[in-house]
Design a protein around this motif. Structure first.
Motif, mmCIF file in Angstrom:
data_model
loop_
_atom_site.group_PDB
_atom_site.id
_atom_site.type_symbol
_atom_site.label_atom_id
_atom_site.label_comp_id
_atom_site.label_asym_id
_atom_site.label_seq_id
_atom_site.Cartn_x
_atom_site.Cartn_y
_atom_site.Cartn_z
ATOM 1 N N ILE B 32 -5.971 -19.258 -25.650
ATOM 2 C CA ILE B 32 -7.268 -19.485 -25.037
ATOM 3 C C ILE B 32 -7.400 -20.961 -24.655
ATOM 4 C CG2 ILE B 32 -8.383 -17.556 -26.248
ATOM 5 C CD1 ILE B 32 -9.800 -19.669 -27.934
ATOM 6 N N GLU B 33 -8.021 -21.168 -23.529
ATOM 7 C CA GLU B 33 -8.164 -22.531 -22.992
ATOM 8 C C GLU B 33 -9.618 -22.696 -22.530
ATOM 9 O OE1 GLU B 33 -6.777 -25.589 -22.292
ATOM 10 O OE2 GLU B 33 -8.540 -25.947 -21.039
ATOM 11 N N GLN B 34 -10.210 -23.823 -22.881
ATOM 12 C CA GLN B 34 -11.633 -24.028 -22.577
ATOM 13 C C GLN B 34 -11.921 -24.171 -21.077
ATOM 14 O OE1 GLN B 34 -13.197 -27.767 -23.862
ATOM 15 N NE2 GLN B 34 -11.309 -28.887 -23.498
ATOM 16 N N THR B 165 -8.495 -18.133 -19.775
ATOM 17 C CA THR B 165 -9.006 -19.473 -19.467
ATOM 18 C C THR B 165 -10.535 -19.442 -19.494
ATOM 19 O OG1 THR B 165 -8.869 -18.995 -17.116
ATOM 20 C CG2 THR B 165 -7.002 -20.134 -18.095
ATOM 21 N N TYR B 166 -11.126 -20.622 -19.397
ATOM 22 C CA TYR B 166 -12.589 -20.772 -19.472
ATOM 23 C C TYR B 166 -13.154 -20.067 -20.698
ATOM 24 C CZ TYR B 166 -11.988 -22.873 -14.978
ATOM 25 O OH TYR B 166 -11.575 -23.719 -13.986
ATOM 26 N N THR B 167 -12.450 -20.230 -21.802
ATOM 27 C CA THR B 167 -12.862 -19.613 -23.063
ATOM 28 C C THR B 167 -12.850 -20.682 -24.149
ATOM 29 O OG1 THR B 167 -11.823 -17.545 -22.357
ATOM 30 C CG2 THR B 167 -12.276 -17.780 -24.704
ATOM 31 N N THR B 168 -13.984 -20.850 -24.826
ATOM 32 C CA THR B 168 -14.018 -21.840 -25.909
ATOM 33 C C THR B 168 -14.169 -21.128 -27.253
ATOM 34 O OG1 THR B 168 -16.407 -22.066 -25.710
ATOM 35 C CG2 THR B 168 -15.068 -23.692 -24.553
ATOM 36 N N VAL B 169 -13.694 -21.802 -28.287
ATOM 37 C CA VAL B 169 -13.853 -21.273 -29.633
ATOM 38 C C VAL B 169 -15.233 -21.666 -30.123
ATOM 39 C CG1 VAL B 169 -12.824 -21.137 -31.918
ATOM 40 C CG2 VAL B 169 -11.461 -21.909 -29.980
ATOM 41 N N VAL B 170 -15.987 -20.687 -30.624
ATOM 42 C CA VAL B 170 -17.284 -21.062 -31.192
ATOM 43 C C VAL B 170 -17.329 -20.803 -32.698
ATOM 44 C CG1 VAL B 170 -18.660 -20.939 -29.082
ATOM 45 C CG2 VAL B 170 -18.264 -18.850 -30.372
ATOM 46 N N GLY B 171 -16.337 -20.108 -33.216
ATOM 47 C CA GLY B 171 -16.320 -19.904 -34.669
ATOM 48 C C GLY B 171 -14.951 -19.445 -35.135
ATOM 49 N N ILE B 172 -14.582 -19.894 -36.329
ATOM 50 C CA ILE B 172 -13.325 -19.451 -36.928
ATOM 51 C C ILE B 172 -13.700 -18.570 -38.113
ATOM 52 C CG2 ILE B 172 -11.311 -20.224 -38.256
ATOM 53 C CD1 ILE B 172 -11.156 -22.580 -36.263
ATOM 54 N N MET B 182 -11.478 -15.063 -34.689
ATOM 55 C CA MET B 182 -12.318 -16.142 -34.186
ATOM 56 C C MET B 182 -13.334 -15.580 -33.209
ATOM 57 S SD MET B 182 -10.127 -18.152 -31.329
ATOM 58 C CE MET B 182 -8.853 -18.764 -32.387
ATOM 59 N N LYS B 183 -14.385 -16.345 -33.057
ATOM 60 C CA LYS B 183 -15.416 -15.978 -32.101
ATOM 61 C C LYS B 183 -15.224 -16.894 -30.881
ATOM 62 C CE LYS B 183 -19.363 -14.232 -33.513
ATOM 63 N NZ LYS B 183 -20.130 -14.129 -34.678
ATOM 64 N N VAL B 184 -15.171 -16.301 -29.717
ATOM 65 C CA VAL B 184 -14.971 -17.108 -28.511
ATOM 66 C C VAL B 184 -16.075 -16.848 -27.493
ATOM 67 C CG1 VAL B 184 -12.454 -17.219 -28.749
ATOM 68 C CG2 VAL B 184 -13.481 -15.371 -27.400
ATOM 69 N N SER B 193 -17.458 -13.087 -27.701
ATOM 70 C CA SER B 193 -16.720 -11.933 -28.221
ATOM 71 C C SER B 193 -15.821 -12.375 -29.365
ATOM 72 C CB SER B 193 -15.893 -11.283 -27.106
ATOM 73 O OG SER B 193 -14.968 -12.217 -26.603
ATOM 74 N N ASN B 194 -15.204 -11.406 -30.006
ATOM 75 C CA ASN B 194 -14.335 -11.720 -31.141
ATOM 76 C C ASN B 194 -12.881 -11.437 -30.809
ATOM 77 O OD1 ASN B 194 -16.079 -12.462 -33.495
ATOM 78 N ND2 ASN B 194 -17.061 -10.574 -32.826
ATOM 79 N N ILE B 195 -12.010 -12.213 -31.386
ATOM 80 C CA ILE B 195 -10.584 -11.915 -31.336
ATOM 81 C C ILE B 195 -10.119 -11.812 -32.790
ATOM 82 C CG2 ILE B 195 -8.297 -12.603 -30.539
ATOM 83 C CD1 ILE B 195 -9.633 -14.417 -28.485
#
Lengths: 416, 538
Positions: B32-34, B165-172, B182-184, B193-195
């Motif tokens: 994933i890339e922000q 792409t255009y995905t940021t991590v918001v929670g581990i 993680m929550k992205v 959403s979750n991965i």
């Protein structure tokens, strides 16, 4: 011995050509030293006078806009009567040359662009008249296969978002000019194709297959390279349709027509145009310029005149040179006030509701368009400035480029 | 919900290198890339494939890693590397004593340095200053960061790798001190959403501290901002390094028809502090004149800035004082299993970093497959038959360029487009020789959401005119293909031109000023993509 000119115009863009026309009509012996077409072949087929004020607010009419400008604006120095006379003069040239323009200061004309936006302007060739477009229920946008600078759906899609055009039915159609053999195709190629008898006949045949009589058709600016309406008239008669050319990316065919027309007119009234002339410096005695000197690969040439009109196009044309924190006027070394801190020259946003500070940099002049020093004193008595060299306006932002060119070119030539 | 064994955070060289390595070893991985791939530091640097000479004196370990990786990348990434070689040149301003130390240090770690006469150096590089005192040849090379990242992804995809792409991590997310997912957040749609995953590798570079903080872990990454200038000329055919202790404005790197000069160094608070300013540009020009006296007469294309992710166990070490070496931090030591950060390092050693990290991850996952990233080419060469076909469709010189840009598979797809519609063979970007078919192909990729994404994949808009002509065409073309990503086309115009403006604004003088009058004349004056029309006619 070379007979001395009354006036030498430095610059072959719209400001310079207008100034030359006005001066010659006043009985002066005029020579134009030209390095190129200026912005005429970029977007120059339309005469914007004023479209937006600070805050990016569109004005209702050019007249209304002129009233609201700040004192530093070139139009304020030129004054309303001269602006009116300049426009009248320009339209008379167009009329005389068989390529009449429409419009006046009391009407804002919103012309379609190739990006599917509309832009406010003042004087337009007849092929950009949108009256029929506004009346039509159904509009066809016609593109040419292989023309990489025109995308019909950009227009249809975006026009549906513009209040005055949204309640219409749009259709895109394409015809193939068969020009793609091994090279890239621009609007100039298509216009040249339509210039030929075979081209226009073929085009009419192809158009018949895709458009109904009675249609309003938006097309790229390809209705011939010559400054007349013969191609447009021919198509309109053959197809019984109304054609509207769009403002487009360079090469601007409407700008090319305008330049061809101006040059043709100037030649008729005895103005000599020297092409590829790079004016490098001047000979100044006291408060007067005696001559300018051009630089060539082979040699320098000196051109003498009683007066000079400096219309060599600001930063784009090389009339002004920018360095970090500094602006230079290279021919007469006239002063240009600019922020020393280069960070102050430009906004962080390229397109916003503000004009760009750098675009407003230029030469300070008096009402007669003579260059002034920091104390407001005239520096050179027989030098007059026109067009993009002037300070105080951002032509892209406010949509005023050719309007300032014509008005200041007129004023400069009238002041000589 | 998406699932993967490993999620890699960060679409720079290190991240894509790890993704490729994991996938080649059979591990199911997603990256994933922000922003867009190579948006961060991996495209905001010189594009220098170090010989190691730059580091030999101060950081022998880094110097040794560089020369080894340099040799590998020349082979596996040959479509991204131009084997220019490099000079180290000592100017009249530089300390003579350092020269001996440098030669010795290079020899110690196996970096060949061949002295040549100043006359010979100036014969090979005629623009070099006459005041140069001594010159050495080293095996430096130029490397295209965008292409390297993109080709790593192409390779990873062949092994099942996925990229968002255009995905940021918001929670581990963790359970019993073990990562479970993680929550992205999709930054374009705002959708969260979750991965689900067993392992997270943070290769977020300057952003690594921010990512670790999501799990309550401290990682000391000090973003260090460097500004560079791209010139519209090949000032030299070789990389030219200044022979002195590493400092500002010391390196010139030729890339195709341009040259990059850099860099400055300044500690900054935020990893995305990447707006260059005019003062930095003037400083770089002043320094660069010691190597090329005529530097100011060369036309600049743009300035750009990036942040280096300098890692230090000691949070007080800053700038050039911090090591350029890399560290793998296994956060099991911080109480969270299944989470690793890789920090520090350099573009040149990205593959080695990826190998070390992947070894660690595979050890946890009990995967025994050895690393093969040093052995296998990133992309396949186009076959002679495919090249012959390409020459039928691409404009002059374009076939070879496109083949190395696209790799065999991509080239085939672009040729298909050109076959179907001959007009797609036209150049959409004349400055960088990019055809309309290539732009359409790049726009259709699942990682493209705006014209700048297409630019990073093709180089459209990166040449002399900086988008004056191709912006209109690319917006028109993607829109005609139904690929405008749900955006208003005026937004696409503005996004792309604003991106170009960011690098033009700090060098707004000379011909650049002239070019801007043209660009604004087209987009603002003629096409009015900015002017309000809502109270028209009032």
């Amino acid at each position: 011995m070379m007979r001395e000119n009354d006036i030498i115009v430095i610059g072959g863009g719209l400001a310079g050509l207008t100034a030359a026309a006005v001066a010659a009509k006043r009985g002066k012996k005029v020579m134009v030293l030209s390095l190129g077409a200026g912005t005429l072949t970029i977007g120059g087929g339309i005469v914007d006078v004023i479209g937006y004020l600070d805050g990016n607010k569109p004005v209702a009419t050019p007249s209304a806009g002129l009233l609201q400008l700040p004192a530093e604006h070139p139009y304020k120095k030129i004054g309303r009567p001269a602006i009116e006379d300049a426009i009248k003069f320009f339209k008379e040239i167009c009329e005389e040359e068989g390529y009449p323009y429409m419009g006046n200061l009391d009407t804002m004309q919103w012309v379609p662009t190739a990006a599917g936006t509309i832009k406010p302007t003042c004087l337009i060739p007849k092929t950009m008249n949108t009256e029929e477009l506004q009346k039509a229920n159904k509009v066809i946008v016609l593109g040419f296969e292989s023309l990489k600078d025109f995308y019909p759906q950009l227009i249809t899609k975006n026009f549906k978002k513009i209040s005055r055009f949204k309640d219409k039915e749009y259709e895109t159609v394409m015809i193939d000019p068969n020009l793609a053999e091994g090279r890239d195709v621009t609007a100039l190629d298509v216009a040249r194709w339509l210039d030929t008898e075979e081209g226009i006949s073929e085009c009419i045949t192809k158009m018949r297959n895709v458009i109904q009589p009675g249609s309003v058709v938006i097309i790229p600016p390809v209705l011939g390279t010559r400054p007349n309406y013969r191609i447009a008239d021919r198509l309109e008669q053959a197809l019984q349709c109304h054609f509207i050319e769009t403002a487009s990316v360079p090469p601007s065919i409407t700008g090319l027509r305008l330049r061809t027309m101006m040059v043709s007119y100037l030649k008729k009234i005895g103005v000599r145009i020297v092409e590829q002339a790079t004016v490098a410096k001047s000979i100044v005695e006291a408060d007067k310029c005696v001559a300018v000197i051009t630089e060539g690969i082979d040699r320098e040439r000196t051109y003498y005149a009683k007066s000079f009109i400096l219309a060599n196009g600001g930063f784009y044309g090389g009339g002004l040179l920018a360095e970090p924190g500094k602006v230079i006027e290279p021919i007469f070394n006239l002063p240009v006030e600019a922020p020393e801190d280069h960070e102050m020259w430009a906004n962080y946003s390229l397109f916003s509701n503000e004009a760009q500070p750098f675009a407003k940099l230029g030469l300070e002049v008096d009402e007669k368009m003579r260059p002034l020093d920091a104390d407001g004193k005239v520096i050179l008595n027989n030098v007059f400035v026109a067009g993009r060299n002037l300070r105080g306006y951002d032509y892209s932002f406010e949509k005023s480029g050719n309007g300032v060119a014509i008005a200041s070119g007129y004023q400069a030539a009238m002041s000589v | 919900m998406q699932k993967a064994t490993v999620v890699v955070i960060g679409g720079g060289a290190t991240g894509v290198g790890i993704l490729r390595d994991l996938c080649m070893r059979g591990v199911d991985a997603i990256l994933i890339e922000q922003q867009d791939l190579a948006y961060g530091t991996s495209s905001r640097y010189h594009g220098l494939l170090h010989s190691g000479g730059r580091y030999a004196v101060k950081d022998a370990e880094a110097g040794k890693e560089c020369i080894e990786e340099n040799t590998i990348l020349r082979k596996i990434g040959r479509h991204c590397v131009e084997q220019t070689e490099g000079f180290f040149a000592r100017t009249h301003l530089d300390d003579e004593d350092f020269e001996g130390k440098w030669v010795e240090a290079c020899a110690k770690v196996g970096i060949p340095t061949i002295p040549i006469s100043v006359e010979e150096a100036r014969r090979l590089e005629p623009n070099l200053s006459a005041k140069i005192k001594s010159v050495y040849r080293v095996p430096d090379a130029a490397i295209d960061g965008f292409r390297m990242v993109w080709q790593n992804v192409a390779s990873a995809r062949k092994y099942g790798g996925r990229v968002m792409t255009y995905t940021t991590v918001v929670g581990i997310e963790h359970s019993n001190n073990q990562v479970v997912g993680m929550k992205v957040k999709n930054t374009l749609t705002g959708e969260v959403s979750n991965i689900a995953c067993d392992f997270i590798v943070s290769a977020a570079g300057s952003w690594a501290g921010e990512i670790a903080a999501l799990a309550g872990i401290t990682v000391n990454v000090q973003p260090d901002r460097g500004t560079l200038i791209a010139f519209n000329h090949r000032i030299a055919s070789r990389i030219i390094n200044r022979l002195r202790p590493a400092s500002d404005g010391d390196i010139f790197v030729p890339h195709g028809s341009i040259t990059i000069l850099g860099t400055t160094s300044a500690s900054v608070d935020k990893p995305d502090d990447t707006i260059p300013n005019a003062k930095e540009v003037v400083e770089l020009l002043n320094i660069g004149e010691a190597l090329f006296e005529d530097l100011r007469s060369y036309r600049m294309l743009r300035a750009f800035a990036g942040t280096r992710p300098l890692y230090s166990a000691d949070p007080n070490a800053k700038g050039r004082g911090a090591s350029r070496g890399f560290v793998t931090l296994d956060h099991a030591h911080d109480g969270l299993k299944g989470f690793v950060s890789v920090v520090g390092g350099k573009f040149t050693t990205y593959r080695l970093m990826a190998e070390k990290v992947t070894d660690l991850v595979c050890n946890y996952l009990n995967v025994k497959t050895p690393c093969r990233t040093a052995l296998e080419d990133l992309v396949d060469d186009a076959s002679p038959a495919l090249m012959a076909k390409a020459r039928l469709y691409f404009p002059a010189y374009g076939a070879e360029l496109a083949a190395s840009r696209l790799g065999s598979e991509g080239l085939e797809k672009v040729i298909d487009r050109m076959q179907a519609k001959p007009e797609k063979r036209q150049l959409l970007c004349e400055c960088e020789n990019v055809t309309m078919a290539e732009v359409e192909e790049a726009a259709a990729d699942s990682t493209s959401f705006m014209i700048s994404d297409v630019r990073r994949k093709t180089r459209m808009g990166m040449g002399t005119c900086q988008g004056a002509f191709c912006t209109f065409r690319s917006v028109g073309a993607v829109d005609a293909n139904g690929l405008s990503w749900g955006k208003d086309t005026n937004v696409l115009f503005k996004e792309f031109l604003q991106g170009r403006w960011k690098g033009i604004r700090p060098i707004l003088w000379g011909n650049v000023m002239r070019e801007m009058e043209l660009t604004r004349g087209i987009y603002e004056g003629t096409l009015n993509i900015n002017g309000a029309i809502d109270d028209e006619g009032k």
